[in-house]
Design an enzyme around this catalytic site. Sequence first.
Site, PDB file in Angstrom:
ATOM      1  N   CYS A 182     -16.835 -45.370  -8.504  1.00 36.65           N
ATOM      2  CA  CYS A 182     -18.073 -44.407  -8.818  1.00 36.65           C
ATOM      3  C   CYS A 182     -17.658 -43.212  -9.302  1.00 36.65           C
ATOM      4  O   CYS A 182     -18.396 -42.876 -10.193  1.00 36.65           O
ATOM      5  CB  CYS A 182     -18.235 -44.043  -6.990  1.00 36.65           C
ATOM      6  SG  CYS A 182     -18.536 -45.257  -5.741  1.00 36.65           S
ATOM      7  N   HIS A 186     -19.631 -40.515 -12.074  1.00 34.01           N
ATOM      8  CA  HIS A 186     -20.074 -39.616 -11.113  1.00 34.01           C
ATOM      9  C   HIS A 186     -19.196 -38.578 -10.681  1.00 34.01           C
ATOM     10  O   HIS A 186     -19.364 -37.712  -9.709  1.00 34.01           O
ATOM     11  CB  HIS A 186     -20.939 -40.119  -9.922  1.00 34.01           C
ATOM     12  CG  HIS A 186     -21.943 -41.048 -10.170  1.00 34.01           C
ATOM     13  ND1 HIS A 186     -23.121 -40.471 -10.510  1.00 34.01           N
ATOM     14  CD2 HIS A 186     -22.110 -42.500 -10.259  1.00 34.01           C
ATOM     15  CE1 HIS A 186     -23.966 -41.622 -10.814  1.00 34.01           C
ATOM     16  NE2 HIS A 186     -23.303 -42.867 -10.792  1.00 34.01           N
ATOM     17  N   ARG A 230     -29.458 -49.238  -3.646  1.00 33.51           N
ATOM     18  CA  ARG A 230     -28.840 -48.542  -5.038  1.00 33.51           C
ATOM     19  C   ARG A 230     -27.343 -48.639  -4.953  1.00 33.51           C
ATOM     20  O   ARG A 230     -26.681 -49.080  -6.049  1.00 33.51           O
ATOM     21  CB  ARG A 230     -29.193 -47.137  -5.009  1.00 33.51           C
ATOM     22  CG  ARG A 230     -28.630 -46.431  -6.333  1.00 33.51           C
ATOM     23  CD  ARG A 230     -29.587 -46.950  -7.444  1.00 33.51           C
ATOM     24  NE  ARG A 230     -29.115 -46.767  -8.813  1.00 33.51           N
ATOM     25  CZ  ARG A 230     -28.118 -47.313  -9.228  1.00 33.51           C
ATOM     26  NH1 ARG A 230     -27.804 -48.522  -8.652  1.00 33.51           N
ATOM     27  NH2 ARG A 230     -27.830 -47.347 -10.584  1.00 33.51           N
ATOM     28  N   CYS A 234     -24.817 -50.549  -7.414  1.00 30.78           N
ATOM     29  CA  CYS A 234     -23.881 -49.924  -8.205  1.00 30.78           C
ATOM     30  C   CYS A 234     -22.729 -50.957  -8.199  1.00 30.78           C
ATOM     31  O   CYS A 234     -22.027 -50.854  -9.286  1.00 30.78           O
ATOM     32  CB  CYS A 234     -23.664 -48.492  -7.751  1.00 30.78           C
ATOM     33  SG  CYS A 234     -24.658 -47.218  -8.114  1.00 30.78           S
TER      34      CYS A 234
END
Lengths: 273, 103, 154, 207
Positions: A182, A186, A230, A234
């Site tokens: 992630c 991000h 979501r 991802c």
Amino acid sequence: MREVRRLRSVVIRWIVACACVLFGVAWAAEDRRALDEIQKYRDMLKDGNPADLMELKGEGLWTTPRGPKQATLEACDLGLGPGVLEGAYAQLPRWFDDAGRVLDTESRLIHCMTTLQGMTTEEAIQGWTRPGSDMEALVTFVATKSRGLPIRPSQSHPREAEMSAIGEALFFRRAGPLDFSCATCHSLDARRIRLQELPNFLDPASARESMIQWPAYRVSQSAVWTLERRLIDCIRQMRAPDADYGSDVIVALQMYLQRQASGGVLEAPGIKR
Amino acid sequence: MGNPMKIRARAEGDVVEVKVLMAHVMETGQRKNQAGELIPAWFIQRVEATYGDRVVLSAQWGPAISANPFMSFKFKGGAKGEKVRIAWFDSKGDTRTDEVIIA
Amino acid sequence: MEYPRRHFFIKAAGVIAAFAAAGWIDPTLADSVEWNKRAFDVKTLDELVGLLGGEPASISEAIHFDAPDIAENGAVVPLAIVSAIPGTESIAILVEKNPNVLAAMFTLPEGTLPEIQARVKMAETCNVYALVRAGGRSFYTAKEIKVTLGGCGG
Amino acid sequence: MTPRLCLIGGLILAALPAVAADSDVLQRAEDAMHRSFSTATEEEWRTRLAQDEVQALCSAHHNTPPPEIAERIVAQSRTNIRYPDDGKLLGNWKEGEKLASIGTGGHIGKIQPDRAGTRRGGNCYACHTMATKEVAAGNLGPTLTGYGKRLGSSPETVKFVYEKVWNAQAFLPCSHMPRFGANGWLTPEEIAHAVAFLLDPESPVNR
């Protein structure tokens, strides 16, 4: 809303400032124009968010007797007591004694649908990968009952803190043929994939701006997606196999993200690309 | 029969602004599923808005209207407390009618 | 599904005929309860204007066409069209490079303002046209809208 | 590393906030992984979900490894670089341009796997500005517009760019950039095409 706009303009200004220094004014002007037009695109979509249709559908499902027990969900306890909807979504995930687990909104709804309505888990989540599924509608309805309230994930049980720590470790966990985690996309400020602006979940302001919008109507999918949906996608985009619906990895990531976004005032349902 | 529409109608002076969201997949007939087969077209073809007995808008749509369609329009001569009715008719013969009181 | 369909057509036919008789509906666009397949099969703006009759469309600055220059996703592109052409009877939206060019036709009876908002799909970056019919004549304005790639690409 | 550098490194490390996750939490995260992918096959566990050493180190240190680990990652990353059979590190920029735009390929699972025959690309535009005509370019990585103009195309430069695309961590430990060659995502020939897209004077990146 004003704060969000100000943040956006700060982000845009930051991008433009960097761009000016590095590549010259002409290029920067072009880039800013692109971002401005995308902002205009989003503003035009705000009035008339198709997610409102899912809120209506979810309300219908909440109050309709369903399942073998022909019961409604109106006695479902989402953490604040049976039938209490106001603010419940903003405080999930949380520990539930009766389940012996930290649950997110979806897994708590599954619990209610199996215990109150007598459904199997399969029946409860039927069609969850398809647009307009019952689960997406129910979560949308539940989330709108926290609109205007701050995100405040529960901190009443030690297992909640543990889940958040696991979520943080998973956020940084790189794996697979593209080495993604992630954090790859991000953990930096003012970054984009193509023209898609990316929240930096290490920055509380950015995390809030993103998290207050879920569940959101995703124009690219023509459907409302919950945060859980979501996150599963991802992980698919990272080229991993499918994560189980309501699994610990998904709950832990949500716990971590909600904590990063604590204090953000929910605007759900939002609209996203 | 489809899911309910969300209709908002607001009068300002003698002009009523109507905003409508409809729940519909608006499938183009050009997309393929995972197995590579074409998904058949399925879309709203006609929309009609009425105020009392008066048609205030009629529209014909193709599959290029976005999924879960949104439209807005304005008409003169509507009064608060009266109703606006919207009906859609799709390519499979489904239809749905909803109404809202003008605010 | 056969029965409701027939039922609806019969009922709707009556309603439409009544309004058409009262002069509220542009007969070239919505005189039939049937969907106007011929119009939706056209491949160009000129072809549609030919079908509707009258002279070729002329470009007009009296049509205000508001849309973002760049759409974040081609599946939903918001458009707002306002016509200042007196006697505007209908507004149509056409997307130049879609497989079917015509996206929508709105017929505006007397008393309805020439202002429409809608959302269309765009297969790729191209011109979008707003076509206005007034007094048997056709006017249009065009706007190029870029469709971008976003997200992870998969 | 000289003792002096080690000392400086140690001081820098001490000054940094502790980012390394504790091993107990890491173990619980691994346990959660094992509970959460019930449909994954054994092969998927080996190649998609389990971590190799570099991935595990970068994860545990939140992508800012201490100097001795950073050195280890770079050294290891330099060991397995392969080159095209014909020795040409500069391929066809037009092929490289295609690869730069393709973001599909490699999606598995039941929900939305790639269709059979889907081309696997480099998806460079997701993160880098390259040819200016592509408006929709990301900025996770640095801009590469005019890259060849800036760097030239000496044999050393060509080799550096090839190796960087093959394994970015041979230069920058825990780089966010996928190790396209080392992970077998792109072939040596495809990487040579990407290098040409970046360095060829005729490429739109440099025009």
